[in-house]
Design a protein around this motif. Structure first.
Motif, short mmCIF file in Angstrom:
data_model
loop_
_atom_site.label_atom_id
_atom_site.label_comp_id
_atom_site.label_asym_id
_atom_site.label_seq_id
_atom_site.Cartn_x
_atom_site.Cartn_y
_atom_site.Cartn_z
N ALA A 236 0.82 -1.22 0.00
CA ALA A 236 0.00 0.00 0.00
C ALA A 236 0.86 1.26 0.00
N ALA A 237 2.08 1.17 0.54
CA ALA A 237 2.97 2.33 0.65
C ALA A 237 3.22 3.00 -0.71
N PHE A 238 3.22 2.19 -1.78
CA PHE A 238 3.54 2.76 -3.09
C PHE A 238 2.38 3.52 -3.72
N VAL A 239 1.17 3.39 -3.14
CA VAL A 239 0.03 4.14 -3.66
C VAL A 239 0.23 5.65 -3.49
N PRO A 240 0.51 6.16 -2.25
CA PRO A 240 0.70 7.61 -2.13
C PRO A 240 1.89 8.15 -2.94
N GLN A 241 2.97 7.33 -3.07
CA GLN A 241 4.12 7.81 -3.85
C GLN A 241 3.76 7.92 -5.34
N LEU B 272 2.74 -0.08 -9.59
CA LEU B 272 2.97 1.24 -8.98
C LEU B 272 4.43 1.68 -9.13
N ALA B 273 5.37 0.76 -8.88
CA ALA B 273 6.79 1.11 -8.98
C ALA B 273 7.17 1.40 -10.44
N VAL C 200 11.03 -6.53 -7.60
CA VAL C 200 9.62 -6.89 -7.46
C VAL C 200 9.19 -7.86 -8.57
N ALA C 201 9.77 -7.68 -9.77
CA ALA C 201 9.49 -8.62 -10.88
C ALA C 201 9.98 -10.02 -10.51
N LEU C 202 11.16 -10.09 -9.84
CA LEU C 202 11.68 -11.39 -9.38
C LEU C 202 10.79 -11.98 -8.28
N TRP C 203 10.29 -11.12 -7.37
CA TRP C 203 9.36 -11.60 -6.33
C TRP C 203 8.11 -12.20 -6.98
N LEU C 204 7.65 -11.58 -8.07
CA LEU C 204 6.47 -12.05 -8.79
C LEU C 204 6.73 -13.44 -9.38
N ILE C 205 7.91 -13.61 -10.02
CA ILE C 205 8.29 -14.92 -10.59
C ILE C 205 8.38 -15.96 -9.46
N TYR C 206 8.98 -15.53 -8.33
CA TYR C 206 9.09 -16.41 -7.15
C TYR C 206 7.70 -16.87 -6.69
N GLY C 207 6.75 -15.94 -6.63
CA GLY C 207 5.38 -16.26 -6.23
C GLY C 207 4.70 -17.22 -7.21
N LYS D 157 1.46 10.92 -5.79
CA LYS D 157 2.19 12.18 -5.65
C LYS D 157 3.05 12.45 -6.89
N SER D 158 3.77 11.41 -7.36
CA SER D 158 4.63 11.58 -8.53
C SER D 158 3.81 11.87 -9.77
N TRP D 159 2.64 11.20 -9.89
CA TRP D 159 1.76 11.40 -11.04
C TRP D 159 1.19 12.82 -11.08
#
Lengths: 86, 86
Positions: free
Chosen positions: B16-21, B71-72, B46-53, B24-26
């Motif tokens: 959820a932390a990446f939602v406000p960032q 988001l990232a 995060v792409a590697l975490w996705l493959i791991y999952g 804000k950046s957008w």
């Protein structure tokens, strides 16, 4: 590629990622584009990951989150100092 | 508190932390204080975490990292666009 190897690679990258951000925020003091909401939620989340790692006695989770906690806390404290100066 | 509950809380907060960032950046297009190095390493991680999952068939890991990846990637693409304009 084993899942474990991919998991360790993922953990190293998402932990190491905060090094250049902490260095940039520290040296430039350019915090206006950094979201207070993000670093508040993120720092709290990483602290919970650390507790999770301690409960599971998982050293990889403990070490990765201890480093990330230090770096994210630094960015958060620089952001709070930046807001107070305004 | 069970470790699982703390783990789920930690995952929700760090995602959820990446939602406000991203918001804000957008909306501000203030990307000068955002580290290109951080978002490059982080998005790859995060792409590697996705493959791991996916390899582990773990839906919590897949979902959390799919959202964080979106988001990232948005923050990273705004940062690259910002650098090109300079």
């Amino acid at each position: 590629m084993s899942p474990d190897l991919i998991g360790y690679g993922a953990a190293m990258l998402t932990t190491a990622a905060f090094v250049p951000q902490a260095l940039k925020s520290w040296s430039s003091r350019d915090l206006s584009g950094i979201s207070l909401g993000m670093y508040s939620l993120f720092t709290l989340g990483v602290a919970l990951w650390l507790i999770y790692g301690i409960l599971l006695r998982s050293w990889p989770i403990i070490l990765a989150n201890l480093i990330t906690l230090a770096l994210a806390s630094l960015v958060l404290s620089l952001k709070i100092r930046h807001l107070r100066k305004q």
